[in-house]
Design a protein around this motif. Structure first.
Motif, PDB file in Angstrom:
ATOM      1  N   ASP A  73      -7.948   0.859  14.537  1.00 10.24           N
ATOM      2  CA  ASP A  73      -9.068   0.941  14.141  1.00 10.24           C
ATOM      3  C   ASP A  73      -8.395   2.337  12.395  1.00 10.24           C
ATOM      4  OD1 ASP A  73     -10.230  -0.036  15.868  1.00 10.24           O
ATOM      5  OD2 ASP A  73     -10.342   1.530  17.079  1.00 10.24           O
ATOM      6  N   ASP A  74      -7.355   2.871  12.243  1.00 12.60           N
ATOM      7  CA  ASP A  74      -7.148   4.683  11.202  1.00 12.60           C
ATOM      8  C   ASP A  74      -7.115   2.973   9.982  1.00 12.60           C
ATOM      9  OD1 ASP A  74      -7.704   6.217  13.118  1.00 12.60           O
ATOM     10  OD2 ASP A  74      -5.624   6.023  13.544  1.00 12.60           O
ATOM     11  N   VAL A  75      -6.447   2.242  10.217  1.00  9.96           N
ATOM     12  CA  VAL A  75      -5.790   1.194   9.313  1.00  9.96           C
ATOM     13  C   VAL A  75      -6.932   0.657   8.702  1.00  9.96           C
ATOM     14  CG1 VAL A  75      -4.370  -0.510   8.089  1.00  9.96           C
ATOM     15  CG2 VAL A  75      -3.884   1.267  10.053  1.00  9.96           C
ATOM     16  N   ARG A  76      -7.790  -0.210   9.836  1.00 10.30           N
ATOM     17  CA  ARG A  76      -8.766  -0.929   9.164  1.00 10.30           C
ATOM     18  C   ARG A  76     -10.143   0.698   8.215  1.00 10.30           C
ATOM     19  NH1 ARG A  76      -9.146  -3.667  13.512  1.00 10.30           N
ATOM     20  NH2 ARG A  76     -10.929  -2.543  15.175  1.00 10.30           N
ATOM     21  N   GLU A  77      -9.928   1.442   8.488  1.00  6.96           N
ATOM     22  CA  GLU A  77     -10.721   2.374   7.468  1.00  6.96           C
ATOM     23  C   GLU A  77     -10.544   3.149   6.353  1.00  6.96           C
ATOM     24  OE1 GLU A  77     -11.356   6.054  10.440  1.00  6.96           O
ATOM     25  OE2 GLU A  77     -12.357   5.326  12.107  1.00  6.96           O
ATOM     26  N   TYR A  78      -9.313   3.222   6.266  1.00  5.58           N
ATOM     27  CA  TYR A  78      -8.344   3.717   4.678  1.00  5.58           C
ATOM     28  C   TYR A  78      -8.413   2.026   4.917  1.00  5.58           C
ATOM     29  CZ  TYR A  78      -4.080   2.681   2.564  1.00  5.58           C
ATOM     30  OH  TYR A  78      -3.461   3.205   0.833  1.00  5.58           O
ATOM     31  N   VAL A  79      -8.384   0.842   4.793  1.00  8.60           N
ATOM     32  CA  VAL A  79      -8.748  -0.340   4.252  1.00  8.60           C
ATOM     33  C   VAL A  79     -10.263  -0.304   3.922  1.00  8.60           C
ATOM     34  CG1 VAL A  79      -9.160  -3.368   3.533  1.00  8.60           C
ATOM     35  CG2 VAL A  79      -7.560  -2.065   5.034  1.00  8.60           C
TER      36      VAL A  79
END
Length: 388
Positions: free
Chosen positions: A84-90
């Motif tokens: 989830d955090d990686v998707r927010e970063y993307v």
């Protein structure tokens, strides 16, 4: 991603991983696991010939692979939360209102019978039936870059019908059989629910031939250009089912337009394209088309797509979306070649998700870094000079 990473690049770039790692440090209850996760990500990015527990541990300065193995197998941490955090970063760095979600799967060749989901099955990576695991992935492709944003391990019925075997591989009794189509549909629904900014969905014929999925996308008013087979059927303007091959066979020469659908390894991917409008009872502001791609060197090689889009969508736009599907192949190539996506020696279900998630985080970092280079007007192929 613009070529292989040199040792100079990798060591420079690994320093920047700490910022991404800090975003999901909260997902780890203990400092040791947080530190091990960062060390693992740096090892996945490092120019190592093989990226396994031993080599990554050596790169991190550990005396042995125990800390890495605990990270993947035993320590409690939330891989889905990290994703989830990686998707927010993307989204923060690569968001594009015209972005494309791309569905595809890839194989991971394995020996033995104990790794979760492994069996003799078709691997698109190998192009044949092999003993392997198959992961279904969702990629995000926009104007600034592309990267993987979701994943699921496919568990064949030979696994889900054998609960004792599942338990031995850490697969809970609540995990039921799901087809690759079902896994892909769930990932697209999650992207919609999470508010990922995109305009299109595309997939190859292995997924696009599902009329149920196409109907689901249409009911959600999700625009799509998905590949299908020549034997698929559509309802035409005359309210009759027609096979796509028969529908396209009689098109006049004037209907075909030569277009590039993007850059390939050997230059522009140029084909002849045509479209036929179908389905007469659509919304007035929406249209359905059969889109066809034909080889310019061998006219017998024809590919077919089903498109649902705004009524004013041009042929060029449909061609561009169809061509975007290759972005996920490039993601797989880079993630495996540079981020260790397929370099793992874990067998348990949870461990697969943990490794894959951290490899996806590294891939997202490289995609964002490349986007930042491009925004500064820098050629990624000149990065070695930049970083010296």
């Amino acid at each position: 991603m613009g070529g292989e990473i040199s040792e100079v690049d990798a060591r420079f770039w690994s320093d920047g991983l700490a910022g991404l790692h800090e975003r999901f440090a909260k997902r780890f209850a203990r400092s040791e696991s947080r530190e091990s996760a960062l060390a693992y990500m740096r090892g996945l990015l490092a120019p190592l010939e093989r990226k396994n527990g031993w080599t990554v541990a050596e790169e991190a300065g550990h005396g042995g692979p125990d800390r890495i193995q605990r990270l993947l197998n035993r320590i409690d941490w939330d891989a889905d939360g990290v994703l989830d955090d990686v998707r927010e970063y993307v989204v923060e760095h690569l968001a594009d209102p015209g972005g494309v979600l791309i569905v595809d799967d890839t194989g991971f060749l394995k020996k033995g019978v104990r790794s979760a989901g492994v069996q003799r099955q078709y691997s698109g990576t190998a192009g044949r039936t092999e003993n392997c695991q198959v992961g279904v992935f969702l990629a995000y492709s926009g104007r600034l870059g592309r990267t993987l944003i979701d994943r699921a391990l496919y568990l064949p019925k030979s696994w889900t019908d054998d609960r004792e075997r599942c338990r031995a591989a850490g697969i809970g009794d609540e995990v039921e059989f799901a087809t690759k189509h079902q896994l892909a549909r769930a990932m697209v629904r999650r992207a919609i629910d999470d508010g990922i900014p995109f305009r299109w969905v595309t997939a190859d014929a292995g997924y696009g031939n599902s009329k149920g999925w196409r109907t689901e996308l249409e009911q959600a008013d999700v625009f799509h250009v998905v590949a299908t087979t020549r034997h698929d059927t559509v309802v035409t303007r005359w309210a009759m089912d027609h096979r796509l091959h028969d529908l396209v066979a009689g098109l006049s020469r004037q209907k075909w337009k030569r277009r590039s659908c993007g850059e390939g390894a050997h230059g522009p991917r140029i084909y002849d394209w045509a479209r036929v409008e179908v389905r007469p009872w659509h919304r007035p502001d929406r249209r359905h088309w059969v889109l066809t791609r034909r080889s310019i060197t061998d006219p017998t090689k024809v590919a077919y797509y089903i498109a649902y889009a705004p009524a004013d969508t041009t042929l060029n736009e449909l061609v561009a979306v169809a061509g975007a599907r290759w972005a996920i192949e490039e993601c797989f190539q880079t993630a495996k070649g540079q981020c260790g996506l397929d370099d793992y020696q874990v067998r348990r279900h949870q461990s697969w998700y943990r490794h894959i998630t951290l490899a996806m985080a590294v891939h997202a970092y490289l995609a964002v870094l490349r986007a930042q280079q491009l925004e500064k007007g820098l050629d990624p192929l000149e990065r070695q000079t930049l970083y010296r």
